[in-house]
Scaffold this motif. Structure first.
Motif, PDB file in Angstrom:
ATOM      1  N   PHE A 153       0.826  -1.211   0.000  1.00 49.15           N
ATOM      2  CA  PHE A 153       0.000   0.000   0.000  1.00 49.15           C
ATOM      3  C   PHE A 153       0.861   1.262   0.000  1.00 49.15           C
ATOM      4  O   PHE A 153       0.467   2.293   0.519  1.00 49.15           O
ATOM      5  CB  PHE A 153      -0.972  -0.035   1.186  1.00 49.15           C
ATOM      6  CG  PHE A 153      -1.963  -1.140   1.042  1.00 49.15           C
ATOM      7  CD1 PHE A 153      -3.068  -0.992   0.230  1.00 49.15           C
ATOM      8  CD2 PHE A 153      -1.764  -2.359   1.670  1.00 49.15           C
ATOM      9  CE1 PHE A 153      -3.964  -2.026   0.055  1.00 49.15           C
ATOM     10  CE2 PHE A 153      -2.652  -3.399   1.504  1.00 49.15           C
ATOM     11  CZ  PHE A 153      -3.764  -3.230   0.689  1.00 49.15           C
ATOM     12  N   CYS A 154       2.011   1.188  -0.635  1.00 46.37           N
ATOM     13  CA  CYS A 154       2.933   2.311  -0.726  1.00 46.37           C
ATOM     14  C   CYS A 154       2.244   3.515  -1.368  1.00 46.37           C
ATOM     15  O   CYS A 154       1.726   3.429  -2.485  1.00 46.37           O
ATOM     16  CB  CYS A 154       4.147   1.922  -1.554  1.00 46.37           C
ATOM     17  SG  CYS A 154       5.334   3.254  -1.778  1.00 46.37           S
ATOM     18  N   CYS A 155       2.213   4.610  -0.642  1.00 50.96           N
ATOM     19  CA  CYS A 155       1.675   5.898  -1.107  1.00 50.96           C
ATOM     20  C   CYS A 155       0.205   5.831  -1.525  1.00 50.96           C
ATOM     21  O   CYS A 155      -0.282   6.732  -2.204  1.00 50.96           O
ATOM     22  CB  CYS A 155       2.520   6.468  -2.243  1.00 50.96           C
ATOM     23  SG  CYS A 155       4.151   7.023  -1.686  1.00 50.96           S
ATOM     24  N   GLN A 156      -0.505   4.789  -1.134  1.00 52.83           N
ATOM     25  CA  GLN A 156      -1.939   4.732  -1.421  1.00 52.83           C
ATOM     26  C   GLN A 156      -2.697   5.405  -0.287  1.00 52.83           C
ATOM     27  O   GLN A 156      -2.345   5.266   0.879  1.00 52.83           O
ATOM     28  CB  GLN A 156      -2.408   3.290  -1.578  1.00 52.83           C
ATOM     29  CG  GLN A 156      -1.911   2.656  -2.851  1.00 52.83           C
ATOM     30  CD  GLN A 156      -2.566   1.310  -3.093  1.00 52.83           C
ATOM     31  OE1 GLN A 156      -3.678   1.043  -2.648  1.00 52.83           O
ATOM     32  NE2 GLN A 156      -1.868   0.455  -3.806  1.00 52.83           N
ATOM     33  N   ARG A 157      -3.731   6.123  -0.648  1.00 55.08           N
ATOM     34  CA  ARG A 157      -4.531   6.828   0.341  1.00 55.08           C
ATOM     35  C   ARG A 157      -5.546   5.868   0.950  1.00 55.08           C
ATOM     36  O   ARG A 157      -6.258   5.169   0.240  1.00 55.08           O
ATOM     37  CB  ARG A 157      -5.204   8.029  -0.302  1.00 55.08           C
ATOM     38  CG  ARG A 157      -4.165   9.056  -0.776  1.00 55.08           C
ATOM     39  CD  ARG A 157      -4.748  10.165  -1.601  1.00 55.08           C
ATOM     40  NE  ARG A 157      -5.696  10.991  -0.876  1.00 55.08           N
ATOM     41  CZ  ARG A 157      -5.376  12.014  -0.102  1.00 55.08           C
ATOM     42  NH1 ARG A 157      -4.112  12.352   0.043  1.00 55.08           N
ATOM     43  NH2 ARG A 157      -6.308  12.721   0.511  1.00 55.08           N
ATOM     44  N   LEU A 171       4.800  12.487   5.101  1.00 59.07           N
ATOM     45  CA  LEU A 171       4.548  11.361   4.215  1.00 59.07           C
ATOM     46  C   LEU A 171       3.666  11.771   3.034  1.00 59.07           C
ATOM     47  O   LEU A 171       3.866  11.314   1.918  1.00 59.07           O
ATOM     48  CB  LEU A 171       3.917  10.205   4.990  1.00 59.07           C
ATOM     49  CG  LEU A 171       3.835   8.868   4.282  1.00 59.07           C
ATOM     50  CD1 LEU A 171       5.186   8.429   3.749  1.00 59.07           C
ATOM     51  CD2 LEU A 171       3.279   7.815   5.222  1.00 59.07           C
ATOM     52  N   GLU A 172       2.705  12.651   3.270  1.00 55.08           N
ATOM     53  CA  GLU A 172       1.860  13.160   2.174  1.00 55.08           C
ATOM     54  C   GLU A 172       2.734  13.810   1.107  1.00 55.08           C
ATOM     55  O   GLU A 172       2.549  13.584  -0.079  1.00 55.08           O
ATOM     56  CB  GLU A 172       0.833  14.166   2.710  1.00 55.08           C
ATOM     57  CG  GLU A 172      -0.334  13.546   3.416  1.00 55.08           C
ATOM     58  CD  GLU A 172      -1.417  13.054   2.472  1.00 55.08           C
ATOM     59  OE1 GLU A 172      -1.486  13.496   1.316  1.00 55.08           O
ATOM     60  OE2 GLU A 172      -2.198  12.201   2.908  1.00 55.08           O
ATOM     61  N   ALA A 173       3.691  14.625   1.523  1.00 55.87           N
ATOM     62  CA  ALA A 173       4.568  15.310   0.572  1.00 55.87           C
ATOM     63  C   ALA A 173       5.475  14.310  -0.148  1.00 55.87           C
ATOM     64  O   ALA A 173       5.692  14.423  -1.358  1.00 55.87           O
ATOM     65  CB  ALA A 173       5.403  16.367   1.292  1.00 55.87           C
ATOM     66  N   GLU A 174       5.996  13.324   0.587  1.00 50.01           N
ATOM     67  CA  GLU A 174       6.878  12.320  -0.017  1.00 50.01           C
ATOM     68  C   GLU A 174       6.139  11.448  -1.028  1.00 50.01           C
ATOM     69  O   GLU A 174       6.763  10.847  -1.898  1.00 50.01           O
ATOM     70  CB  GLU A 174       7.485  11.441   1.073  1.00 50.01           C
ATOM     71  CG  GLU A 174       8.473  12.159   1.957  1.00 50.01           C
ATOM     72  CD  GLU A 174       8.956  11.285   3.101  1.00 50.01           C
ATOM     73  OE1 GLU A 174       8.723  10.062   3.082  1.00 50.01           O
ATOM     74  OE2 GLU A 174       9.567  11.843   4.035  1.00 50.01           O
ATOM     75  N   CYS A 175       4.816  11.368  -0.911  1.00 48.27           N
ATOM     76  CA  CYS A 175       4.020  10.518  -1.807  1.00 48.27           C
ATOM     77  C   CYS A 175       3.283  11.320  -2.871  1.00 48.27           C
ATOM     78  O   CYS A 175       2.356  10.807  -3.496  1.00 48.27           O
ATOM     79  CB  CYS A 175       3.044   9.680  -0.983  1.00 48.27           C
ATOM     80  SG  CYS A 175       3.859   8.332  -0.104  1.00 48.27           S
ATOM     81  N   GLU A 176       3.682  12.556  -3.095  1.00 50.21           N
ATOM     82  CA  GLU A 176       3.080  13.361  -4.160  1.00 50.21           C
ATOM     83  C   GLU A 176       3.334  12.656  -5.499  1.00 50.21           C
ATOM     84  O   GLU A 176       4.477  12.363  -5.852  1.00 50.21           O
ATOM     85  CB  GLU A 176       3.696  14.760  -4.166  1.00 50.21           C
ATOM     86  CG  GLU A 176       3.083  15.705  -5.159  1.00 50.21           C
ATOM     87  CD  GLU A 176       1.653  16.078  -4.813  1.00 50.21           C
ATOM     88  OE1 GLU A 176       0.869  16.280  -5.757  1.00 50.21           O
ATOM     89  OE2 GLU A 176       1.306  16.142  -3.615  1.00 50.21           O
ATOM     90  N   PRO A 177       2.266  12.326  -6.263  1.00 49.64           N
ATOM     91  CA  PRO A 177       2.445  11.591  -7.520  1.00 49.64           C
ATOM     92  C   PRO A 177       3.422  12.275  -8.487  1.00 49.64           C
ATOM     93  O   PRO A 177       3.397  13.482  -8.658  1.00 49.64           O
ATOM     94  CB  PRO A 177       1.036  11.554  -8.115  1.00 49.64           C
ATOM     95  CG  PRO A 177       0.140  11.652  -6.926  1.00 49.64           C
ATOM     96  CD  PRO A 177       0.868  12.561  -5.967  1.00 49.64           C
ATOM     97  N   ASN A 178       4.299  11.466  -9.051  1.00 47.95           N
ATOM     98  CA  ASN A 178       5.294  11.853 -10.060  1.00 47.95           C
ATOM     99  C   ASN A 178       6.443  12.710  -9.549  1.00 47.95           C
ATOM    100  O   ASN A 178       7.399  12.931 -10.270  1.00 47.95           O
ATOM    101  CB  ASN A 178       4.630  12.571 -11.254  1.00 47.95           C
ATOM    102  CG  ASN A 178       3.629  11.678 -11.944  1.00 47.95           C
ATOM    103  OD1 ASN A 178       3.906  10.517 -12.211  1.00 47.95           O
ATOM    104  ND2 ASN A 178       2.463  12.215 -12.214  1.00 47.95           N
ATOM    105  N   THR A 179       6.366  13.227  -8.311  1.00 48.87           N
ATOM    106  CA  THR A 179       7.445  14.082  -7.821  1.00 48.87           C
ATOM    107  C   THR A 179       7.976  13.669  -6.457  1.00 48.87           C
ATOM    108  O   THR A 179       9.149  13.896  -6.162  1.00 48.87           O
ATOM    109  CB  THR A 179       6.989  15.561  -7.734  1.00 48.87           C
ATOM    110  OG1 THR A 179       5.871  15.647  -6.846  1.00 48.87           O
ATOM    111  CG2 THR A 179       6.616  16.101  -9.105  1.00 48.87           C
ATOM    112  N   GLY A 180       7.143  13.120  -5.599  1.00 49.69           N
ATOM    113  CA  GLY A 180       7.567  12.758  -4.248  1.00 49.69           C
ATOM    114  C   GLY A 180       8.577  11.629  -4.245  1.00 49.69           C
ATOM    115  O   GLY A 180       8.497  10.693  -5.042  1.00 49.69           O
ATOM    116  N   GLU A 181       9.535  11.712  -3.328  1.00 44.03           N
ATOM    117  CA  GLU A 181      10.594  10.713  -3.243  1.00 44.03           C
ATOM    118  C   GLU A 181      10.046   9.296  -3.038  1.00 44.03           C
ATOM    119  O   GLU A 181      10.440   8.350  -3.719  1.00 44.03           O
ATOM    120  CB  GLU A 181      11.533  11.081  -2.091  1.00 44.03           C
ATOM    121  CG  GLU A 181      12.663  10.106  -1.877  1.00 44.03           C
ATOM    122  CD  GLU A 181      13.509  10.461  -0.657  1.00 44.03           C
ATOM    123  OE1 GLU A 181      14.012   9.519  -0.023  1.00 44.03           O
ATOM    124  OE2 GLU A 181      13.647  11.661  -0.341  1.00 44.03           O
TER     125      GLU A 181
END
Length: 193
Positions: A153-157, A171-181
């Motif tokens: 469930f990596c970066c899934q809401r 974690l929200e920022a790190e999981c930003e689609p296409n840009t977050g680490e």
């Protein structure tokens, strides 16, 4: 073919009928309902279990982040002395403190994937909450947020109790689609390949 077998065995037909009634009559869990992760050791951080058969969407979430005291102990009371009050968050096992499995199960709740906070509302067709307040250990409601940066469930809401949200902003920022680490670590190769 199934009908022929059922006709040939009245017992099988009765069992099939009773099984159908049980499945239709047993309500499944919903967001906030208590759930069980199965036979697990207490986690060191947040935990998502799939499949969790007691939950409608098969997701059971423990969303808290607790810092385990790193002191030697001879009793669970020593581990919980810094927690304040009568909290039984930690237990003493083999002279070391660890998160209590009973506490994890008490704070574990059914969840589901979501795209907004509205997806986490539990109203049924008659506009009554599907999970009553006395059935959940969440006191502040649910938000749709990212809970993990690794795994299935990596970066899934997911719907997570607001009681547990104090550590999830980064974690929200790190999981930003296409840009977050974290998002790039989980999905970068799939999306660009």
């Amino acid at each position: 073919m199934l009908i022929n077998r059922l006709k040939s065995s009245p017992f099988a037909a009765a069992a099939f009928f009773v099984g159908g009634l049980l499945l239709a009559g047993c309500s499944q869990g919903d967001v906030g309902a208590p759930c069980n992760h199965g036979t697990v050791e207490p986690p060191t951080s947040k935990l998502v279990t799939f499949p969790a058969l007691s939950c409608s969407d098969l997701l059971c979430v423990y969303g808290e982040e607790q810092t385990v005291p790193e002191t030697a102990c001879s009793s669970s009371a020593e581990c919980n002395s810094s927690a304040g009050g009568d909290a039984q968050i930690f237990e003493c096992v083999n002279n070391a403190c660890r998160l209590s499995l009973d506490y994890v199960l008490e704070r574990s709740m059914c969840s589901k994937t979501c795209s907004s906070d509205d997806d986490c509302n539990n109203t049924s067709l008659n506009n009554r909450p599907a999970v009553d307040d006395d059935e959940t250990s969440c006191s502040t409601g649910f938000s749709c947020t990212v809970l993990q940066r690794l795994g299935q469930f990596c970066c899934q809401r997911l719907c997570v109790c607001r009681d547990d949200l104090d550590t999830l902003d980064d974690l929200e920022a790190e999981c930003e689609p296409n840009t977050g680490e974290a998002w790039l670590e989980c999905y970068g190769d799939e999306e660009t390949g």
